[in-house]
Scaffold this motif. Structure first.
Motif, PDB file in Angstrom:
ATOM      1  N   ALA A 174       4.734 -57.450  -1.394  1.00 42.33           N
ATOM      2  CA  ALA A 174       4.838 -55.989  -1.486  1.00 42.33           C
ATOM      3  C   ALA A 174       6.179 -55.437  -1.018  1.00 42.33           C
ATOM      4  O   ALA A 174       6.685 -54.474  -1.589  1.00 42.33           O
ATOM      5  CB  ALA A 174       3.712 -55.356  -0.664  1.00 42.33           C
ATOM      6  N   LEU A 175       6.765 -56.028   0.023  1.00 41.26           N
ATOM      7  CA  LEU A 175       7.961 -55.426   0.627  1.00 41.26           C
ATOM      8  C   LEU A 175       9.253 -55.968   0.012  1.00 41.26           C
ATOM      9  O   LEU A 175       9.347 -57.158  -0.270  1.00 41.26           O
ATOM     10  CB  LEU A 175       7.997 -55.717   2.129  1.00 41.26           C
ATOM     11  CG  LEU A 175       6.977 -55.032   3.024  1.00 41.26           C
ATOM     12  CD1 LEU A 175       7.232 -55.407   4.478  1.00 41.26           C
ATOM     13  CD2 LEU A 175       7.023 -53.530   2.880  1.00 41.26           C
TER      14      LEU A 175
ATOM     15  N   ARG B 206      15.820 -51.909  -4.998  1.00 40.52           N
ATOM     16  CA  ARG B 206      14.406 -51.721  -4.650  1.00 40.52           C
ATOM     17  C   ARG B 206      14.247 -50.889  -3.385  1.00 40.52           C
ATOM     18  O   ARG B 206      13.366 -50.042  -3.291  1.00 40.52           O
ATOM     19  CB  ARG B 206      13.732 -53.081  -4.437  1.00 40.52           C
ATOM     20  CG  ARG B 206      13.484 -53.795  -5.740  1.00 40.52           C
ATOM     21  CD  ARG B 206      12.539 -54.926  -5.501  1.00 40.52           C
ATOM     22  NE  ARG B 206      12.926 -56.081  -6.285  1.00 40.52           N
ATOM     23  CZ  ARG B 206      12.181 -57.164  -6.389  1.00 40.52           C
ATOM     24  NH1 ARG B 206      11.039 -57.238  -5.760  1.00 40.52           N
ATOM     25  NH2 ARG B 206      12.574 -58.177  -7.105  1.00 40.52           N
ATOM     26  N   VAL B 207      15.121 -51.142  -2.385  1.00 45.79           N
ATOM     27  CA  VAL B 207      15.038 -50.371  -1.131  1.00 45.79           C
ATOM     28  C   VAL B 207      15.313 -48.898  -1.413  1.00 45.79           C
ATOM     29  O   VAL B 207      14.645 -48.005  -0.877  1.00 45.79           O
ATOM     30  CB  VAL B 207      16.040 -50.912  -0.085  1.00 45.79           C
ATOM     31  CG1 VAL B 207      16.091 -50.004   1.129  1.00 45.79           C
ATOM     32  CG2 VAL B 207      15.638 -52.313   0.350  1.00 45.79           C
TER      33      VAL B 207
ATOM     34  N   SER C 183       4.039 -54.694  -9.816  1.00 46.57           N
ATOM     35  CA  SER C 183       4.436 -54.612  -8.396  1.00 46.57           C
ATOM     36  C   SER C 183       4.638 -53.170  -7.930  1.00 46.57           C
ATOM     37  O   SER C 183       4.697 -52.902  -6.724  1.00 46.57           O
ATOM     38  CB  SER C 183       5.721 -55.413  -8.158  1.00 46.57           C
ATOM     39  OG  SER C 183       6.747 -54.947  -9.018  1.00 46.57           O
ATOM     40  N   SER C 184       4.727 -52.209  -8.882  1.00 46.90           N
ATOM     41  CA  SER C 184       4.966 -50.808  -8.474  1.00 46.90           C
ATOM     42  C   SER C 184       3.756 -50.203  -7.756  1.00 46.90           C
ATOM     43  O   SER C 184       3.863 -49.153  -7.142  1.00 46.90           O
ATOM     44  CB  SER C 184       5.334 -49.959  -9.691  1.00 46.90           C
ATOM     45  OG  SER C 184       4.348 -50.083 -10.689  1.00 46.90           O
ATOM     46  N   VAL C 185       2.615 -50.895  -7.799  1.00 48.37           N
ATOM     47  CA  VAL C 185       1.425 -50.393  -7.097  1.00 48.37           C
ATOM     48  C   VAL C 185       1.624 -50.484  -5.572  1.00 48.37           C
ATOM     49  O   VAL C 185       0.934 -49.819  -4.805  1.00 48.37           O
ATOM     50  CB  VAL C 185       0.159 -51.166  -7.559  1.00 48.37           C
ATOM     51  CG1 VAL C 185       0.062 -52.531  -6.920  1.00 48.37           C
ATOM     52  CG2 VAL C 185      -1.108 -50.380  -7.278  1.00 48.37           C
TER      53      VAL C 185
ATOM     54  N   ILE D  47      12.309 -46.027 -12.017  1.00 48.08           N
ATOM     55  CA  ILE D  47      11.697 -47.275 -12.520  1.00 48.08           C
ATOM     56  C   ILE D  47      11.685 -48.304 -11.390  1.00 48.08           C
ATOM     57  O   ILE D  47      12.597 -48.332 -10.565  1.00 48.08           O
ATOM     58  CB  ILE D  47      12.516 -47.900 -13.680  1.00 48.08           C
ATOM     59  CG1 ILE D  47      13.026 -46.847 -14.632  1.00 48.08           C
ATOM     60  CG2 ILE D  47      11.699 -48.927 -14.439  1.00 48.08           C
ATOM     61  CD1 ILE D  47      13.816 -47.424 -15.782  1.00 48.08           C
ATOM     62  N   TYR D  48      10.655 -49.154 -11.388  1.00 48.92           N
ATOM     63  CA  TYR D  48      10.564 -50.192 -10.352  1.00 48.92           C
ATOM     64  C   TYR D  48       9.987 -51.466 -10.962  1.00 48.92           C
ATOM     65  O   TYR D  48       8.880 -51.453 -11.476  1.00 48.92           O
ATOM     66  CB  TYR D  48       9.648 -49.716  -9.219  1.00 48.92           C
ATOM     67  CG  TYR D  48       9.647 -50.607  -7.985  1.00 48.92           C
ATOM     68  CD1 TYR D  48      10.662 -50.503  -7.042  1.00 48.92           C
ATOM     69  CD2 TYR D  48       8.633 -51.533  -7.765  1.00 48.92           C
ATOM     70  CE1 TYR D  48      10.655 -51.291  -5.893  1.00 48.92           C
ATOM     71  CE2 TYR D  48       8.627 -52.325  -6.617  1.00 48.92           C
ATOM     72  CZ  TYR D  48       9.645 -52.195  -5.684  1.00 48.92           C
ATOM     73  OH  TYR D  48       9.640 -52.984  -4.558  1.00 48.92           O
ATOM     74  N   HIS D  49      10.761 -52.551 -10.948  1.00 50.91           N
ATOM     75  CA  HIS D  49      10.230 -53.857 -11.373  1.00 50.91           C
ATOM     76  C   HIS D  49      11.097 -54.979 -10.828  1.00 50.91           C
ATOM     77  O   HIS D  49      12.111 -54.736 -10.177  1.00 50.91           O
ATOM     78  CB  HIS D  49      10.079 -53.942 -12.895  1.00 50.91           C
ATOM     79  CG  HIS D  49      11.353 -53.673 -13.659  1.00 50.91           C
ATOM     80  ND1 HIS D  49      12.471 -54.450 -13.508  1.00 50.91           N
ATOM     81  CD2 HIS D  49      11.675 -52.726 -14.563  1.00 50.91           C
ATOM     82  CE1 HIS D  49      13.423 -53.991 -14.301  1.00 50.91           C
ATOM     83  NE2 HIS D  49      12.969 -52.940 -14.944  1.00 50.91           N
ATOM     84  N   SER D  50      10.716 -56.213 -11.103  1.00 47.50           N
ATOM     85  CA  SER D  50      11.316 -57.363 -10.423  1.00 47.50           C
ATOM     86  C   SER D  50      12.743 -57.686 -10.874  1.00 47.50           C
ATOM     87  O   SER D  50      13.408 -58.492 -10.248  1.00 47.50           O
ATOM     88  CB  SER D  50      10.439 -58.602 -10.629  1.00 47.50           C
ATOM     89  OG  SER D  50      10.305 -58.837 -12.010  1.00 47.50           O
TER      90      SER D  50
END
Length: 813
Positions: free
Chosen positions: A99-100, A363-364, A383-385, A353-356
């Protein structure tokens, strides 16, 4: 006071530390703390709960430091972590690790690296910082244990934290740098020339250095048109060099300033939904709102190209206006690039947007913007959950049937869709699931009243779904008896479409050039030495690749068994199709979209935009080309090998094949014309293909439901899939049988197996599988999971089986 702390490690149970009096005020739930575990291991953990109950069976150690003034995660996230850990049979530490962002996770194995840009002036550092800084200057990198020895004290984490904040060093975690704000160099006019008269005087009396004069004029033009001028854009626009700019700076005409900027550029914040829904869409929209008043989850079953995204946008607009945050989930990163452009048009800078594929730094940045409430809409993969929403109102889970929502490796093996439904319930938020081909489980939940159900059965503009034609490949004989790639009928159809200046999508669910090659004399097949699978030939890299462990081998020119050099290439992947298309249609522009061609963060976007702009005529790809992409100009879709979709040993094979073929066919004829779909198969009489031809989801659903009830598969049961792994085959077989015997005492009637899977060895580990089909009774399921974990612990007590790995996959896909 005591603290239950989650550390990013696979501990079966959270450990408890005591909170010393001087840290009692600083310690809050959700903050990171520095803790010691064992003799020397240190971690940055997160406080899950503070309490007064002293543990009975062990002496607690003190927390060493509190690392945050404000919590990094909220209570709802900690509840989500706990639910995922208990439901998917893993530890909260594993959930935390997933998650982090890496920057939030420090442990004694973490390596800190000297930042060369800082230089060697340590006058601004205190005594402890100076000692570590000097060691870093000499050694260039240290791990945290070494830093601790230097300081001879337990307070190493705060020192490292301060050094990171002062940019003396950064964390090196899996080759990714910790968070450093990004800086851009801006060019500004010196204050005295802000006066018009002074500026005119300067320009009128200019004599030497004509290049500098040009550069200054370019600067003044850019300031007028763009407001702020970066060094890079100025030099590009003016064609000038660094020394010429330096000349103007030395003359005190221009000055240089570095400013912190966002890594991800955001548009201005405004909400502008400038379209109207059609009558049918409006009716569906009202029904969705109605259903969500009485139920927390609603399924929108809208056929492909019916305008589901427009309904999502209208719904998101309502929630943003209420001041709520919205999560819009998609199964694949490939889909985000098209959808983000549509959403940005309507919601501007409110959306992120957020993804790997993002770096840890990016991401931070997004994490903090979500936590502060600055970003209202997040578009992301599963992973955005995990992001720290503070006021979540709605989760939209698009293409909810997609298997990509399920995490496979490593733990937590969670399903993003199911986690989202639980997470929304913590905020009393609503969840809207959307799909043209819903999963059997979700549609069953909707028809039995657990979820709301809204059907949208008309395509936008009342277009008909494309007709589907079958090409019987048994009637076409190849000289070398190999599998047909492009049949004469398909070639003719492609030619006809290209003449009309329309586009073609071809789908084949295998990448590479040839999935396997066979010796024509004795039948030998080159295999991976670590896995029991044949190797796929990739022509571009001229290598044989194992698609399970990733090992590459040089191409094989002679048979290892009989020495013959007569190899036959069986089957075909996207790379071979691309080559054949280029030979068959030399004037057409052909592109390929699979995991080999779209590796960078923006690679998907570039390819999709080229196709949208009609710079590509034929796009061939794996299932990436299937999912939710919207192209106006596609008039023909070809499925090159339907047999490959229908012959899997899996109870979901018909559901999957229907979804893939229906989704692929949905790419055709999305504007004005209907388009058509051609399917190559050696078995055109297969019952499922008849259902696909009719676009009849309900017939597929009813047939599946009947079979699954008979054999007790989901949605009539819950499945838990156990995989035993070990490098010795006899050990893993004995362990699996030993474990199964223990389970039979309580759960004998639910067990299938143990058995060897189709691929019995991967990464040099032999595999045995065991399946449990449990009744849909929460009490039984919870007890069974607990019993399974107990039996794993008992098995590991046995010396012979200590090194056997057991992987539990709940609701396996």
């Amino acid at each position: 006071m005591y603290a239950e702390v989650i550390i990013p490690s696979a501990l079966p149970k959270n450990y408890t530390w005591s909170v010393p009096a001087h840290l009692a005020d600083a310690a809050k739930t959700g903050c990171r703390v520095e803790v010691n575990l064992g003799k020397s291991k240190k971690y940055a953990g997160i406080i899950k709960r503070l309490h007064e109950g002293k543990p009975e069976f062990f002496e607690t150690k003190d927390i060493l430091n509190v690392l945050d003034a404000e919590p990094v995660v909220y209570e709802e996230q900690l509840k989500l972590w706990e639910w995922i850990a208990s439901y998917y049979m893993c530890s909260e530490g594993e959930v935390m690790a997933a998650a982090l962002p890496a920057h939030f996770k420090l442990s004694s194995e973490t390596i800190i690296v000297y930042n060369e840009e800082y230089g060697d002036d340590f006058s601004a550092l205190d005594h402890d910082e100076f000692i570590v800084g000097e060691a870093l200057l000499i050694k260039k990198e240290l791990n945290l244990s070494e830093a601790q020895q230097l300081l001879d004290s337990s307070h190493v984490y705060p020192v490292i934290n301060r050094l990171i904040n002062k940019k003396v060093c950064y964390v090196w975690e899996s080759l990714k740098q910790t968070y450093v704000p990004k800086k851009e160099t801006y060019v500004l006019l010196n204050a005295e020339y802000n006066n018009e008269e002074k500026l005119s005087e300067l320009l009128n009396n200019w004599t030497k250095a004509p290049k500098q004069m040009e550069l200054l004029l370019s600067y003044l033009h850019l300031v007028k048109t763009e407001g702020e001028v970066t060094k890079a854009s100025l030099l590009k626009k003016s064609g000038a060099s660094d020394p010429q700019l330096k000349g103007l700076v030395d003359k005190n005409i221009l000055r240089i300033e570095k400013k912190i900027i966002d890594r991800i550029r955001y548009l201005p914040k405004n909400v502008q939904v400038d379209f109207e829904l059609t009558e049918v869409q409006q009716k569906a929209f009202e029904q969705v709102k109605n259903e969500l008043q009485g139920k927390t989850v609603c399924l929108l079953h809208g056929i492909t190209s019916s305008g589901k995204t427009n309904i999502y946008i209208k719904l998101i607009e309502e929630f943003i206006k209420q001041g709520k945050q919205v999560l819009y989930m998609l199964p694949e990163i490939a889909l985000t690039s098209q959808v983000i452009r549509r959403l940005q048009k309507h919601f501007g800078g409110y959306i992120g947007i957020y993804h790997s594929k993002f770096s840890q730094n990016e991401r931070v940045e997004i994490w903090n913007k979500v936590k502060s409430g600055e970003l209202r809409v997040i578009l992301g993969a599963r992973s955005s959950v995990f992001l720290p929403y503070q006021n979540l109102g709605l989760i939209v889970c698009d293409e909810e049937h997609d298997a990509s929502y399920k995490q496979q490796e490593p733990a937590p093996r969670y399903n993003g869709r199911d986690a989202a439904i639980y997470f929304a319930s913590l905020f009393n938020a609503k969840t809207l699931l959307g799909s043209g081909t819903p999963s059997v489980e979700s549609y069953y939940n909707a028809t039995t009243g657990k979820y709301g159900l809204v059907e949208l059965q008309q395509r936008y503009g009342d277009l008909k779904l494309p007709p589907i034609g079958f090409i019987d490949t048994r009637k076409i004989v190849q000289k070398d008896r190999s599998k047909i790639i492009l049949s004469p009928q398909l070639i003719e159809a492609v030619n006809e479409v290209l003449e009309r200046k329309k586009q073609v999508i071809l789908f084949q669910n295998r990448r590479g050039y040839a999935p396997y090659q066979v010796c024509g004399v004795c039948g030998w097949i080159p295999q991976c030495k670590y896995c029991d699978v044949s190797l796929t030939y990739h022509k571009l890299s001229n290598k044989l690749v194992c698609h399970y462990c990733g090992t590459t081998y040089p191409p094989v020119h002679s048979c290892a068994a009989c020495g013959s050099d007569k190899f036959i290439q069986r089957n075909f992947g996207t790379e071979k199709i691309e080559e054949q298309l280029q030979e068959t249609f030399p004037d057409a522009k052909v592109a390929r979209m699979d995991i080999d061609t779209v590796k960078g963060k923006n690679a998907h976007d570039v390819l999709i935009q080229q196709f949208e702009q009609r710079r590509i005529d034929i796009l061939v790809g794996t299932q990436m080309v299937v999912k939710g992409l919207d192209f106006d100009n596609v008039d023909l879709v070809g499925i090159l090998d339907a047999d490959g979709l229908l012959h899997f040993a899996d109870f979901r094979v018909n559901e999957r094949a229907f979804q893939l073929m229906e989704q692929v066919s949905g790419r055709a004829g999305r504007k004005e014309e209907t388009g058509k779909v051609l399917v190559q198969t050696s078995n055109p009489g297969h019952p499922l293909l008849q259902v696909v031809q009719q676009h009849d989801f309900k017939a597929m659903f009813n047939e599946e439901l009947k079979k699954r009830k008979e054999f007790s598969y989901p949605p009539f049961s819950r499945i838990i899939h156990l995989t035993f792994k070990h490098k010795l085959k006899e050990v893993v077989e004995r362990a699996a049988y030993y474990y199964t015997e223990a389970l039979k005492l309580k759960y004998g009637q639910y067990i299938v197996g143990p058995a060897e899977p189709v691929i019995g060895r991967i990464r040099n580990q032999y595999l045995i599988e065991l399946l449990l089909k449990l009744p849909r009774d929460t009490k039984t399921i919870v007890q069974c999971k607990k019993y399974l974990l107990e039996q794993i612990a008992i098995l590991h007590q046995n010396k012979s089986f200590r090194s056997v790995t057991i992987v539990a996959d709940v609701d396996a896909v």
